[in-house]
Scaffold this motif. Structure first.
Motif: not given
Length: 153
Positions: A52-59, A113-116
């Protein structure tokens, strides 16, 4: 130098690492081929690796856009390298409570819990290699085309 393990023993060791380890090095690249490497927590469901990771970061962007990924588990003297493809991208709201709780318990944080902006990425493994020292390099490939090359658990 330690005696080499059999392929069956290495497969068993790989499965134990997938079950017990918490973090993995995730290597991805953008569509132009620029590489990116980060450590992320993961969950193994017996078939696939979930990260799991943010789609806003490079990964996150790389996994979403190009879909190819390389995973590195363990130490350099007891390494598991896996190649795979992102088979599914899931919004945090789309995972079951049971599954989300299992990921959170293992990872020590809850992406829900980290947001959308966070997504879960289901990685289907295509190739797995494992070795400790030079004497295991010859037979390091344990999975090819998504199929284990050895029997056993």
């Amino acid at each position: 130098m330690v005696s080499p393990r059999s392929k069956q023993q290495r497969r068993q060791d790989v499965l134990e690492r997938l079950e017990c380890d918490v973090d993995v090095w995730v290597a991805s690249a953008d569509t132009s081929g620029t590489p990116y490497l980060v450590p992320l927590s993961f969950l193994w469901d017996g078939t696939d690796v979930f990260i799991a990771t943010s789609v806003g970061n490079p990964t996150g962007r790389n996994l979403r856009d190009s879909g190819g990924v390389r995973l590195g588990f363990g130490l350099t003297r007891d390494v598991v390298l896996a190649e795979g493809v992102v088979a599914e991208v899931l919004n945090t709201a789309d995972v079951s409570e049971e599954w989300g709780d299992a990921f959170a318990a293992k990872a020590g944080f809850d992406p829900r819990k980290a947001g959308d902006s966070y997504r879960y990425f289901r990685v289907r493994l295509d190739r797995v290699q494992a070795w400790r020292e030079e004497n295991e390099l010859k037979d390091r490939e344990l999975m090819r085309d998504g199929r284990w090359l050895t029997g056993g658990a």
